[in-house]
Motif scaffolding. Structure first.
Motif, PDB file in Angstrom:
ATOM      1  N   ASP A 179      11.087  -3.897  -7.811  1.00 25.29           N
ATOM      2  CA  ASP A 179      10.671  -3.776  -6.421  1.00 25.29           C
ATOM      3  C   ASP A 179       9.210  -3.338  -6.351  1.00 25.29           C
ATOM      4  OD1 ASP A 179      10.671  -3.679  -3.672  1.00 25.29           O
ATOM      5  OD2 ASP A 179      11.639  -1.718  -3.570  1.00 25.29           O
ATOM      6  N   GLU A 180       8.309  -4.306  -6.360  1.00 21.81           N
ATOM      7  CA  GLU A 180       6.873  -4.034  -6.255  1.00 21.81           C
ATOM      8  C   GLU A 180       6.292  -4.996  -5.210  1.00 21.81           C
ATOM      9  OE1 GLU A 180       5.675  -2.354 -10.639  1.00 21.81           O
ATOM     10  OE2 GLU A 180       5.821  -4.528 -10.452  1.00 21.81           O
ATOM     11  N   PRO A 181       6.604  -4.736  -3.932  1.00 26.00           N
ATOM     12  CA  PRO A 181       6.195  -5.652  -2.868  1.00 26.00           C
ATOM     13  C   PRO A 181       4.690  -5.924  -2.870  1.00 26.00           C
ATOM     14  CG  PRO A 181       7.527  -3.843  -1.991  1.00 26.00           C
ATOM     15  CD  PRO A 181       7.245  -3.544  -3.432  1.00 26.00           C
ATOM     16  N   GLY A 182       4.356  -7.174  -2.696  1.00 23.97           N
ATOM     17  CA  GLY A 182       2.958  -7.573  -2.591  1.00 23.97           C
ATOM     18  C   GLY A 182       2.246  -7.760  -3.915  1.00 23.97           C
ATOM     19  N   LEU A 183       2.918  -7.468  -5.030  1.00 24.25           N
ATOM     20  CA  LEU A 183       2.285  -7.622  -6.338  1.00 24.25           C
ATOM     21  C   LEU A 183       2.839  -8.850  -7.045  1.00 24.25           C
ATOM     22  CD1 LEU A 183       2.330  -3.963  -7.739  1.00 24.25           C
ATOM     23  CD2 LEU A 183       0.468  -5.153  -6.552  1.00 24.25           C
ATOM     24  N   PRO A 184       1.999  -9.552  -7.787  1.00 23.67           N
ATOM     25  CA  PRO A 184       2.525 -10.660  -8.593  1.00 23.67           C
ATOM     26  C   PRO A 184       3.384 -10.108  -9.726  1.00 23.67           C
ATOM     27  CG  PRO A 184       0.239 -10.234  -9.161  1.00 23.67           C
ATOM     28  CD  PRO A 184       0.571  -9.337  -7.992  1.00 23.67           C
ATOM     29  N   THR A 185       4.315 -10.885 -10.198  1.00 27.69           N
ATOM     30  CA  THR A 185       5.073 -10.454 -11.373  1.00 27.69           C
ATOM     31  C   THR A 185       4.145 -10.486 -12.583  1.00 27.69           C
ATOM     32  OG1 THR A 185       5.784 -12.677 -11.980  1.00 27.69           O
ATOM     33  CG2 THR A 185       7.231 -11.430 -10.459  1.00 27.69           C
ATOM     34  N   TRP A 220       1.187 -13.148 -13.494  1.00 29.87           N
ATOM     35  CA  TRP A 220      -0.145 -12.669 -13.876  1.00 29.87           C
ATOM     36  C   TRP A 220      -0.542 -13.225 -15.251  1.00 29.87           C
ATOM     37  CZ3 TRP A 220      -3.325 -10.120 -10.625  1.00 29.87           C
ATOM     38  CH2 TRP A 220      -4.484  -9.532 -11.154  1.00 29.87           C
ATOM     39  N   GLN A 250      -7.221  -5.534  -7.976  1.00 31.63           N
ATOM     40  CA  GLN A 250      -7.570  -6.762  -7.269  1.00 31.63           C
ATOM     41  C   GLN A 250      -8.838  -6.590  -6.432  1.00 31.63           C
ATOM     42  OE1 GLN A 250      -3.698  -7.478  -5.444  1.00 31.63           O
ATOM     43  NE2 GLN A 250      -3.189  -8.855  -7.121  1.00 31.63           N
TER      44      GLN A 250
END
Length: 159
Positions: free
Chosen positions: A5-11, A15, A158
């Protein structure tokens, strides 16, 4: 199993650039293993294409990619079976981890500190677990989901 659960981050998988660069890392790694006197004994006769493909699928799934390893190759239970009874020493575990780190460099995986910290974190955790599970008389957890690794404490920078 769902992703981390890391909303807004690419896996980490995204990456890294997907399966192709991860497979390149796995190939570089096993090329080194085959030439390493401390590790090659785990693979008499060399590391097969079949094994390389399965390990690439494992890494892809762990890093948040497709669940191919679980769906087609048996998931956690299958990976566990491959390590039982190997009696991996601390020196071999360290050699394995450092060789994989070199393979990530050679495969041109992203070199940013956040990504490398995340994959090396998984590598340390996974190799230490494999070493413990490989001991004679070990009583590992028999059934568990395939781990899904995320960014942890250092998400991608980022700008």
């Amino acid at each position: 199993m769902s992703g981390v659960d890391e909303p807004g981050l690419p896996t980490l998988y995204d990456w890294a650039g997907g399966l192709v660069p991860l497979r390149r890392m796995i190939d570089r790694f096993y090329d080194r293993v085959e030439a390493d006197p401390d590790l090659s004994g785990f693979f008499p006769g060399g590391v097969s294409e079949h094994h390389r493909a399965h390990v690439a699928d494992w890494w892809a799934e762990v890093l948040g990619g497709p669940t191919t390893y679980t769906d087609r190759h048996g998931g956690y239970e299958s990976m566990l079976r491959h390590h039982l009874g190997l009696d991996i020493t601390p020196a071999q575990r360290h050699r394995f981890a450092s060789t994989m780190s070199l393979a990530a460099d050679e495969a041109d995986l992203p070199a940013d500190p956040e990504f490398r910290a995340a994959i090396i974190g998984y590598l340390e955790w996974g190799t230490r677990l494999a070493m413990e599970n490989s001991r004679p008389g070990a009583t590992p957890v028999e059934h568990a989901p395939t781990p899904r690794w995320g960014w942890g404490v250092a998400p991608p920078y980022q700008g």
